[in-house]
Design a protein around this motif. Structure first.
Motif, PDB file in Angstrom:
ATOM      1  N   ILE A 138     -15.413   7.601  -2.709  1.00  0.00           N
ATOM      2  CA  ILE A 138     -14.751   7.267  -1.452  1.00  0.00           C
ATOM      3  C   ILE A 138     -15.754   6.577  -0.538  1.00  0.00           C
ATOM      4  CG2 ILE A 138     -13.472   8.176   0.531  1.00  0.00           C
ATOM      5  CD1 ILE A 138     -12.064   8.549  -2.170  1.00  0.00           C
ATOM      6  N   GLU A 139     -15.373   5.377  -0.070  1.00  0.00           N
ATOM      7  CA  GLU A 139     -16.246   4.647   0.849  1.00  0.00           C
ATOM      8  C   GLU A 139     -15.572   4.555   2.212  1.00  0.00           C
ATOM      9  OE1 GLU A 139     -17.181   0.835  -0.757  1.00  0.00           O
ATOM     10  OE2 GLU A 139     -17.668   1.673  -2.717  1.00  0.00           O
TER      11      GLU A 139
ATOM     12  N   GLN B 134     -14.376   2.813   5.441  1.00  0.00           N
ATOM     13  CA  GLN B 134     -14.003   1.432   5.752  1.00  0.00           C
ATOM     14  C   GLN B 134     -13.583   1.344   7.214  1.00  0.00           C
ATOM     15  OE1 GLN B 134     -11.533  -0.602   2.422  1.00  0.00           O
ATOM     16  NE2 GLN B 134     -10.954   1.537   2.295  1.00  0.00           N
TER      17      GLN B 134
ATOM     18  N   SER C 102      -8.819  -5.365   2.351  1.00  0.00           N
ATOM     19  CA  SER C 102      -8.890  -4.930   0.951  1.00  0.00           C
ATOM     20  C   SER C 102      -7.572  -4.304   0.484  1.00  0.00           C
ATOM     21  CB  SER C 102     -10.040  -3.933   0.772  1.00  0.00           C
ATOM     22  OG  SER C 102      -9.805  -2.785   1.565  1.00  0.00           O
TER      23      SER C 102
ATOM     24  N   ASP D  28      -5.869  -1.817   1.374  1.00  0.00           N
ATOM     25  CA  ASP D  28      -5.804  -0.358   1.253  1.00  0.00           C
ATOM     26  C   ASP D  28      -4.825   0.174   2.310  1.00  0.00           C
ATOM     27  OD1 ASP D  28      -6.209   2.322   0.902  1.00  0.00           O
ATOM     28  OD2 ASP D  28      -8.397   2.166   0.752  1.00  0.00           O
TER      29      ASP D  28
ATOM     30  N   GLU E 141      -5.261   3.744   3.653  1.00  0.00           N
ATOM     31  CA  GLU E 141      -6.373   3.941   4.585  1.00  0.00           C
ATOM     32  C   GLU E 141      -6.054   3.314   5.942  1.00  0.00           C
ATOM     33  OE1 GLU E 141      -8.584   5.949   4.137  1.00  0.00           O
ATOM     34  OE2 GLU E 141     -10.168   5.523   5.562  1.00  0.00           O
TER      35      GLU E 141
ATOM     36  N   ARG F   4      -3.898   5.764   7.672  1.00  0.00           N
ATOM     37  CA  ARG F   4      -4.639   6.949   8.106  1.00  0.00           C
ATOM     38  C   ARG F   4      -5.451   6.643   9.363  1.00  0.00           C
ATOM     39  NH1 ARG F   4      -9.454   9.404   8.107  1.00  0.00           N
ATOM     40  NH2 ARG F   4     -10.525   7.592   7.257  1.00  0.00           N
TER      41      ARG F   4
END
Lengths: 123, 480
Positions: A42-43, A45, A53, A55, A58, A61
């Protein structure tokens, strides 16, 4: 090849791949304790990076956490260009040609500022 | 052949369960990183929430004419009620429980008693978890994975068939059959296991028990087809794979509407082939298509190199065990012959159940029994290799080395597939509010809004690795 050796060879051929995988599995489960599971890296961002990207989870969230959908965020090199840039989430979505994300950002209150160009192309 | 109780050296049995525990724990970890999915799941949860009780959920489902699956919605309702708002924990926790049961029952069915058994079990566990059909038991849940439930029910029946027997075994088998068949049509596979195991000489379930389960099957069919008049799926039911592409219902109707039997035969044959040769997948020959398009990826080569030689090894084992039939010194061979016979029956029966449309998930139970057959092929090959002619021994050892390396790679790939699925499911939850708003159905004012909000929040807090910022090699090696 002797009979005993053959039996050992046969057992090794049959079982070694599975046993090796089991050992690797134990290792990565142990690594998971320290959040270093090789399959689940998990990175962190920024909101704009998550947009660029694709996502979506994310992005949602971060928006739920209260991140401003109209603020400028850093985007690391390689996501929307060869160098690092700063963009709003809406600009990042336009740069990445992510039309499906526009309603989600608009739903969260993102608006295109009058003082900034309407597209991030060319940055 | 009489009952086949566990005896002898516990050391190897314990090691086999430890190995199984490692494999199951790794997949359970993945499952607990995955949200409850939106599609084929949210509507079911909302429907369950509208039912007053589990009993009402059970009885109300008889009013629908499309399917007869009363225990399906009843289970969803039961978990909904016990969750007290912790939906993710309830549904994913139950998924983990089912997975654990499946792997435990599978390992129990292996009856590991020696070093040879143990190494064959290590290989069989990679076959089990590496098969394309196993993916269907963990990749999705609706919000309960009923295909995994069918595999568990069939394994329970098989373990009971190999028990010492007794009235409780017969009663338990009947109960498992009823639970399975009232959950999903594939529950009929429990009867197949019971009948095939008895025919193969496993006497744990008595003749009286087999007759009882058969009568229950007849009763189920009578209620389904005569009383409730629930039909069988037609061509317009859903899309289905056919040779190199997926055909939509309208196209299926146009091409096969007047005479569907050729299409049905294709579905049955391709379902059998999907288990034995890893191709086609859900009816589509993906490896052939990739080859024609010059896009063959490593995962397709590995699937071929693991499945085809393993099936060849099982065929060799059948021939080898057949030659030794009647030999008083080969009592263990009787068991191997019996297990492979049951596995063949389950594979064929699962394929017949897939006649209307092909779906890898329907073959999940067949995949589990294929892995059981593979275990007996491996142990037969290992046991025979010292006495075999040098060339044959070399071929057997080489085949196992190649195939089992392939299975281990495929088994590891399951984790990649599951993290990818977690990423997609989280994204679906992210886009849900804006999608519903665009459709003029904002969820905030819809019934069940608090449930949707809660599920979405529970999904978003589960971080999932983003495949967009990672290299392509995992997708080439393991992708779905």
């Amino acid at each position: 090849m002797g009979r005993l050796t053959r039996l050992h060879c046969a057992r090794t051929a049959a079982g070694l791949p599975g046993l090796a995988l089991a050992i690797a599995t134990v290792l990565w489960l142990l690594m998971a304790v320290g959040n270093r599971h090789p399959f689940w890296p998990i990175e962190r961002q920024t909101l704009s990076e998550a947009v660029a990207s694709r996502d979506f989870g994310e992005v949602a969230r971060l928006l739920e956490e209260g991140h401003d959908p109209n603020a400028l965020y850093a985007i690391r090199a390689g996501l929307v260009g060869e160098s690092a840039v700063e963009m709003t989430p809406l600009e990042a979505a336009e740069a990445a040609d992510l039309r499906e994300l526009m309603p989600m950002l608009a739903y969260a209150g993102a608006v295109r500022p009058l003082s900034r160009p309407s597209t991030a192309n060319g940055r | 052949m009489t009952s086949d109780p566990v005896t002898s050296d516990n050391r190897y049995t314990v090691w086999a369960y430890l190995l199984a525990g490692v494999f199951a724990s790794a997949i359970a970890y993945d499952l607990l990183r995955m949200p409850v999915q939106v599609y084929d799941s949210l509507n079911e949860i909302l429907e369950a929430s509208r039912q007053a009780s589990v009993v009402q959920a059970f009885t109300a489902s008889f009013e629908g004419k499309a399917y007869m699956r009363p225990l399906r919605i009843a289970q969803i309702k039961a978990l909904f009620d016990v969750s007290h708002g912790h939906y993710w924990l309830a549904y994913r926790g139950f998924h983990v429980l089912l997975l654990g049961l499946c792997v435990w029952l599978f390992t129990r069915a292996l009856r590991v008693r020696s070093a040879t058994d143990l190494v064959a079990a290590a290989a069989a566990l990679t076959v089990l978890t590496g098969m394309t059909t196993f993916k269907g038991t963990v990749q999705e849940a609706f919000p309960i994975n009923h295909f995994l439930e069918m595999a568990v029910a069939s394994l329970v029946a098989f373990n009971l068939a190999r028990s010492r027997g007794g009235w409780w075994v017969d009663a338990g088998t009947a109960a498992v059959f009823m639970a399975a068949v009232l959950t999903l049509e594939s529950g009929i596979l429990v009867w197949v296991v019971v009948a095939a195991a008895r025919a193969a000489g496993f006497t744990g379930i008595s003749n009286r028990g087999v007759v009882a389960v058969t009568l229950l099957l007849v009763g189920y069919l009578a209620i389904r087809f005569v009383w409730l008049d629930v039909g069988t799926p037609g061509l317009m039911e859903r899309s289905s794979g056919y040779w190199l592409s997926v055909l939509e219902p309208e196209e299926l109707e146009r091409r096969f509407g007047s005479w569907p039997y050729g299409f049905y035969a294709y579905n049955v044959a391709s379902s059998v082939s999907s288990v034995l040769f890893a191709e086609p997948q859900s009816g589509v020959f993906v490896a052939v298509r990739a080859w024609l398009q010059d896009e063959v990826r490593p995962r397709l080569v590995i699937a071929f190199l693991s499945a085809v030689p393993t099936t060849a090894l099982i065929v060799w084992a059948i021939a080898r065990l057949g030659r030794r039939a009647g030999d008083a010194r080969s009592a263990g061979d009787d068991t191997s012959r019996g297990v492979i016979f049951v596995a063949a029956a389950v594979i064929v029966a699962s394929a017949v159940l897939s006649y209307a449309y092909t779906k890898d998930e329907i073959m999940s139970t067949a995949g589990v029994f294929y892995a059981l057959a593979a275990f007996h092929a491996f142990r037969t090959a290992i046991a025979y290799s010292p006495a075999a002619p040098r060339l044959l021994a070399g071929v057997l050892i080489g085949t196992m080395a190649i195939t089992n390396s392939g299975w281990a790679i495929r088994s590891a790939g399951l984790h990649h597939v599951l993290r990818l699925q977690a990423y997609r499911q989280r994204g679906d939850w992210a886009l849900l509010p804006s999608r519903l708003a665009a459709e003029g159905k904002p969820f905030e004012v819809a019934p069940g809004a608090s449930i949707v909000r809660s599920l979405r929040t529970q999904a978003l807090v589960l971080p999932a690795p983003n495949p967009e910022v990672r290299s392509d090699w995992p997708e080439n090696l393991w992708g779905d």
